[in-house]
Motif scaffolding. Structure first.
Motif, PDB file in Angstrom:
ATOM      1  N   GLY A 260     -31.530  -4.284 -55.443  1.00 44.30           N
ATOM      2  CA  GLY A 260     -30.227  -4.380 -54.711  1.00 44.30           C
ATOM      3  C   GLY A 260     -29.923  -5.429 -53.527  1.00 44.30           C
ATOM      4  N   GLU A 261     -30.862  -4.539 -52.416  1.00 47.58           N
ATOM      5  CA  GLU A 261     -31.152  -4.870 -51.263  1.00 47.58           C
ATOM      6  C   GLU A 261     -31.445  -6.218 -51.015  1.00 47.58           C
ATOM      7  N   GLN A 262     -33.173  -5.330 -50.995  1.00 50.93           N
ATOM      8  CA  GLN A 262     -34.421  -6.866 -50.873  1.00 50.93           C
ATOM      9  C   GLN A 262     -34.652  -7.743 -51.717  1.00 50.93           C
ATOM     10  N   LEU A 263     -34.742  -7.175 -53.262  1.00 49.04           N
ATOM     11  CA  LEU A 263     -35.501  -7.400 -54.224  1.00 49.04           C
ATOM     12  C   LEU A 263     -33.681  -7.852 -55.470  1.00 49.04           C
ATOM     13  N   VAL A 264     -34.371  -8.825 -56.356  1.00 51.26           N
ATOM     14  CA  VAL A 264     -33.535  -8.661 -56.928  1.00 51.26           C
ATOM     15  C   VAL A 264     -34.149  -9.003 -58.246  1.00 51.26           C
ATOM     16  N   LYS A 265     -33.643  -7.917 -58.862  1.00 53.06           N
ATOM     17  CA  LYS A 265     -34.201  -7.519 -60.515  1.00 53.06           C
ATOM     18  C   LYS A 265     -33.868  -8.552 -61.421  1.00 53.06           C
ATOM     19  N   ILE A 266     -34.939  -9.225 -62.543  1.00 51.11           N
ATOM     20  CA  ILE A 266     -34.001 -10.428 -63.411  1.00 51.11           C
ATOM     21  C   ILE A 266     -34.467  -9.903 -64.636  1.00 51.11           C
ATOM     22  N   GLU A 267     -33.790  -9.913 -65.518  1.00 53.47           N
ATOM     23  CA  GLU A 267     -33.778  -9.309 -67.482  1.00 53.47           C
ATOM     24  C   GLU A 267     -34.597 -10.522 -67.230  1.00 53.47           C
ATOM     25  N   THR A 268     -35.386 -10.211 -68.104  1.00 50.11           N
ATOM     26  CA  THR A 268     -36.101 -11.757 -68.812  1.00 50.11           C
ATOM     27  C   THR A 268     -36.654 -11.300 -70.266  1.00 50.11           C
ATOM     28  N   THR A 269     -36.982 -12.350 -70.860  1.00 47.69           N
ATOM     29  CA  THR A 269     -37.774 -12.450 -72.442  1.00 47.69           C
ATOM     30  C   THR A 269     -39.079 -12.810 -72.399  1.00 47.69           C
TER      31      THR A 269
ATOM     32  N   PRO B  59     -40.419 -14.814 -59.041  1.00 45.19           N
ATOM     33  CA  PRO B  59     -40.307 -14.486 -59.565  1.00 45.19           C
ATOM     34  C   PRO B  59     -41.983 -13.664 -60.557  1.00 45.19           C
ATOM     35  N   ARG B  60     -42.024 -12.009 -60.084  1.00 49.75           N
ATOM     36  CA  ARG B  60     -42.997 -11.554 -60.402  1.00 49.75           C
ATOM     37  C   ARG B  60     -42.655 -10.394 -61.839  1.00 49.75           C
TER      38      ARG B  60
END
Length: 198
Positions: free
Chosen positions: A169-178, A137-138
């Motif tokens: 959506g297709e190649q990357l997952v976007k993850i909400e963090t704090t 994750p970056r």
């Protein structure tokens, strides 16, 4: 007229040509002269509208001092200092200052390929599809520094966000963090991590 049957391969070859142009400082015309590949054909390959013959790929590779197997190894980027290879320096000495349009820097208003938006899109695509950078994750703040140091890609955070969005959506997952503030409190500002899909 031969048609492209493997679009993925055609795009990889096109991206490789862009990479060679960026590292060498050549225009398509200059690359055509140096490699002895007809300009119209080179343009078609660069736009991924025609398949590339092995002989042509060989010419494109050796003309910039790269072995064919390395040129076609899309998992490994080309050297950033192609411009310093003897074949390139000899070509520069022969035509430098003659204003034939062989070199990017000769254009009055033309930027180096590394500064164009097209190159930025191609480089991001390469990082996502051909490297393991997003295996972890970056966050964008780290990407600004990583892209500059590892890929010689100078981008602001908002530009990186724009470039990554089409891949979510297709190649990357976007993850909400704090994110914590300097005081140790949780920031109200949303921070997102990007992770490649396996």
């Amino acid at each position: 007229m031969a048609k492209v049957t493997n679009k993925t391969l055609a795009k990889l070859i096109a991206n490789r040509i862009s990479e060679a142009l960026n590292s060498s400082g050549l225009t398509l015309l200059g690359y055509s002269i140096l490699s002895n590949v007809q300009l119209s054909y080179l343009k078609s390959i660069h736009s991924a509208s025609k398949p590339v013959a092995v002989e042509t790929a060989y010419k494109l590779a050796i003309s910039v001092g790269i072995e064919l197997h390395d040129y076609l190894n899309f998992e490994k980027p080309l050297p950033e200092d192609l411009i310093e290879h003897p074949k390139l320096t000899g070509f520069y000495k022969q035509y430098k200052g003659k204003r034939k349009g062989y070199f990017v820097e000769e254009g009055k208003n033309e930027k180096r390929a590394s500064q164009t938006r097209k190159y930025e899109r191609e480089k991001i695509k390469y990082i996502i599809n051909q490297t393991d950078y997003f295996a972890k994750p970056r966050i964008i703040a780290n990407m600004v520094e990583d892209f500059a140091n590892e890929y010689k890609l100078i981008l602001k955070s908002n530009r990186i966000y724009q470039l990554l969005t089409p891949y979510v959506g297709e190649q990357l997952v976007k993850i909400e963090t704090t994110k914590k503030t300097k005081n140790g409190n949780v920031s109200k500002k949303k921070v997102f991590k990007y992770l490649g899909k396996k």
